[in-house]
Scaffold this active site. Structure first.
Site, short mmCIF file in Angstrom:
data_model
loop_
_atom_site.label_atom_id
_atom_site.label_comp_id
_atom_site.label_asym_id
_atom_site.label_seq_id
_atom_site.Cartn_x
_atom_site.Cartn_y
_atom_site.Cartn_z
N LYS A 22 0.83 -1.21 0.00
CA LYS A 22 0.00 0.00 0.00
C LYS A 22 0.87 1.26 0.00
CE LYS A 22 -1.66 1.47 4.15
NZ LYS A 22 -1.35 2.85 4.52
N ASN A 23 1.85 1.31 0.92
CA ASN A 23 2.60 2.55 1.08
C ASN A 23 3.63 2.78 -0.03
OD1 ASN A 23 1.07 3.13 3.25
ND2 ASN A 23 2.62 2.62 4.80
N CYS A 116 -4.67 12.98 13.47
CA CYS A 116 -5.33 11.69 13.24
C CYS A 116 -5.20 10.86 14.49
CB CYS A 116 -4.73 10.99 12.02
SG CYS A 116 -3.16 10.24 12.32
N ARG A 121 0.86 14.59 13.55
CA ARG A 121 1.37 14.38 12.20
C ARG A 121 1.40 15.63 11.33
NH1 ARG A 121 -1.00 8.75 10.05
NH2 ARG A 121 0.82 8.86 8.72
N ASP A 305 4.77 0.52 12.25
CA ASP A 305 3.59 -0.15 11.69
C ASP A 305 3.48 -1.61 12.12
OD1 ASP A 305 2.84 2.19 10.48
OD2 ASP A 305 3.55 1.64 8.48
N ARG A 398 -8.56 -0.47 4.99
CA ARG A 398 -7.67 0.53 4.38
C ARG A 398 -6.36 -0.11 3.96
NH1 ARG A 398 -6.68 5.82 7.61
NH2 ARG A 398 -5.37 5.94 5.78
N1 EPU Z 1 6.67 14.63 10.98
C1 EPU Z 1 6.84 15.97 11.28
N2 EPU Z 1 6.80 16.87 10.25
C2 EPU Z 1 6.59 16.50 8.96
C3 EPU Z 1 6.42 15.14 8.66
C4 EPU Z 1 6.47 14.23 9.70
O1 EPU Z 1 7.03 16.35 12.45
O2 EPU Z 1 6.56 17.40 8.09
C5 EPU Z 1 6.73 13.64 12.06
C6 EPU Z 1 5.46 12.83 12.22
O3 EPU Z 1 4.50 13.52 13.03
C7 EPU Z 1 5.97 11.56 12.86
C8 EPU Z 1 7.34 11.38 12.19
O4 EPU Z 1 7.68 12.65 11.68
O5 EPU Z 1 6.14 11.75 14.23
C9 EPU Z 1 7.40 10.38 11.06
O6 EPU Z 1 6.29 10.57 10.19
P1 EPU Z 1 6.34 10.29 8.62
O7 EPU Z 1 6.18 11.59 7.91
O8 EPU Z 1 7.51 9.46 8.30
O9 EPU Z 1 5.01 9.45 8.43
P2 EPU Z 1 4.09 9.48 7.15
O10 EPU Z 1 4.92 9.71 5.96
O11 EPU Z 1 2.92 10.36 7.38
C10 EPU Z 1 4.33 6.93 6.58
C11 EPU Z 1 3.40 5.77 6.39
C12 EPU Z 1 2.82 5.37 7.74
C13 EPU Z 1 3.99 4.98 8.66
C14 EPU Z 1 4.98 6.16 8.77
C15 EPU Z 1 6.21 5.82 9.58
C16 EPU Z 1 2.60 6.12 4.14
C17 EPU Z 1 1.46 6.46 3.26
N3 EPU Z 1 2.35 6.15 5.46
O12 EPU Z 1 3.55 7.97 7.14
O13 EPU Z 1 2.00 4.24 7.53
O14 EPU Z 1 3.51 4.67 9.95
O15 EPU Z 1 5.40 6.56 7.45
O16 EPU Z 1 6.88 4.75 9.03
O17 EPU Z 1 3.68 5.79 3.68
C18 EPU Z 1 0.24 2.76 7.96
O18 EPU Z 1 0.44 2.21 6.86
O19 EPU Z 1 -0.53 2.24 8.82
C19 EPU Z 1 0.88 4.02 8.29
C20 EPU Z 1 0.43 4.84 9.23
#
Ligand code: EPU
Length: 421
Positions: A22-23, A116, A121, A305, A398
């Protein structure tokens, strides 16, 4: 709303096939915005999040035909570079259209995702990166409005590694003028996979999958044909389910090389894991597993995850396990539900102390987010000869394709009960 009913106590035995990731599929679908023409994605999982991204692409003006495992995206002549709240609120990954829209069409208006279930996030790192590339960004009425005639390459250092942040900037940089360097980039396999696709499209990307990524921007990119990698989290979930039920399961297509931290922790707990052809065999004996401590971390650390699913295993293991969540501030929502099933867990801040209790009992439980739901399904499989009813199954849908059918194929007593929609 549908529910899942599980009568626990069955040992999982047999072969299960892992679907596409998915990701990985979500950013790759978004990357289709970077070119004209027809792109074909293969091995796409049939999931609600994929349908949401397809709806987003259609809203933006693309033709998108989802016939999983194939998805065809065709560039129309018009684009409406606006991602509305109604779609973004359904799935935070919708923010992945921001980079491509801005890079390709010079402007984008994307709803801010908001908080969320698992944490606040923010997307500040995405926005700072785009600003460094020359974008003018305003936050108006809950929307990010970004503008720039042509983005230019920049040196960007993330304050923390962010998966979708890295992906957004890689896609933007692929059409920017000049060279971009991303430092402290996320190293997840899904980021590496996006790099492979962007290179197929004609971009020049070096280092995707490491913490420093170089991107040479191009004037235009081409459509592509790509088969998505297997889902390491779905694979890990079946591995833990097999271990928790004392099972013997061959997880077909499980990408062992992307699952190292999960494999190491499972082995430490006493689970036997071996590569077998294109899959991974997981064998656990009926005796109790050993407790191990886990701290989540960005890849190649233990994935957040997989934290909820692994916690279930620790609930029935021998001894005390300390589980620390470092990525998201509110990712222990499964704990109260597991406690209702007889688990002994106390939470202090970002640490959960799990005292292995040997067995769980069935209960009616409520899913709160995707991975928490998966953990409750595993708990239901473990609860000996008791019935567990999991509600709010839409969270599970999802990210897990036909999970009840795949588990039933391994001998589990699991059914979906249709409810009013
Ligand atoms: N963060 C910030 N600022 C930003 C972006 C992120 O402070 O601009 C923080 C977030 O709040 C969090 C950390 O950085 O504390 C890491 O977040 P990240 O941005 O890496 O998460 P994401 O890209 O929103 C993806 C996956 C998630 C997975 C996380 C961590 C996708 C679509 N989603 O989310 O997947 O948990 O990376 O590996 O790739 C899931 O599939 O269930 C899921 C939640």
């Amino acid at each position: 709303m549908d529910a899942i009913r599980i009568r626990g106590g069955k040992r999982l035995v047999g072969t299960v096939e892992v679907s596409g990731a998915k990701n990985a599929a979500l950013p790759i679908l978004s990357a289709t915005l970077l070119s004209d023409g027809e792109s074909l994605l293969r091995n796409v999982p049939a999931l609600r999040d994929i349908d949401t991204m397809a709806a987003m692409l259609r809203f933006l003006g693309r033709e998108c035909v989802v016939d999983a495992p194939r998805v065809v995206v065709h560039a129309g002549s018009q684009v409406n570079p606006e991602a509305p709240y109604e779609l973004v609120k359904q799935m935070r990954a919708s923010v992945l259209v921001l980079g491509p829209l801005l890079a390709r069409f010079g402007r984008a208006k994307v709803s801010l995702p908001g908080g969320c279930a698992i944490g606040a996030r923010p997307i500040d790192q995405h926005l700072k990166g785009l600003e460094a590339m020359g974008a003018k960004i305003r936050l108006v009425h809950g929307y990010v409005e970004a503008e720039c005639a042509r983005l230019k390459g920049a040196e960007i250092c993330f304050d923390l590694p962010t998966v979708t942040g890295t992906e957004n900037l890689m896609m933007a940089a692929a059409l920017a003028k000049g060279r971009t360097t991303l430092v402290n980039a996320a190293r997840e396999p899904e980021v590496e996979e996006l790099g492979r696709v962007l290179n197929k499209m004609g971009a020049r990307i070096d280092g995707a999958g490491t913490d420093v990524i170089h991107i040479e921007g191009r004037d235009e990119l081409l459509p592509f044909d790509h088969a998505i990698i297997a889902d390491r989290i779905e694979a890990g979930t079946f591995m833990v389910a097999a271990a928790a039920t004392g099972g013997d399961v061959l997880v077909l297509h499980a990408p062992l090389e992307n699952l190292e931290p999960v494999v190491v922790k499972l082995r430490m707990a006493g689970v036997q894991i071996s590569r077998e052809g294109d899959g991974v065999r997981v064998v656990a004996e009926r005796r109790r597993l050993r407790s191990v401590n886990v701290t989540t971390a960005p890849h190649p650390g233990f994935p957040t995850d997989m934290q909820a699913q692994f916690m279930v295993l620790m609930c029935i293991a021998e001894g005390e396990s300390v589980i620390t969540e470092t990525i998201f501030e509110n990712r222990f929502m499964h704990v109260p539900e597991l406690t209702r099933m007889g688990a002994d867990i106390s939470v202090r801040g970002n640490t959960a102390i799990v005292n292995g209790v040997g067995k769980l009992s069935g209960a009616s439980v409520m899913a709160t987010d995707l991975r928490a739901s998966a953990s409750l399904v595993i708990a239901g499989l473990v609860a000996e000869e008791d019935e567990t009813e999991l509600r709010r199954v839409y969270h599970l849908d999802r990210g897990y394709e036909r999970i009840e059918k795949k588990l039933a194929g391994l001998g589990a007593d699991v059914v979906r009960v249709k409810g009013p929609s």
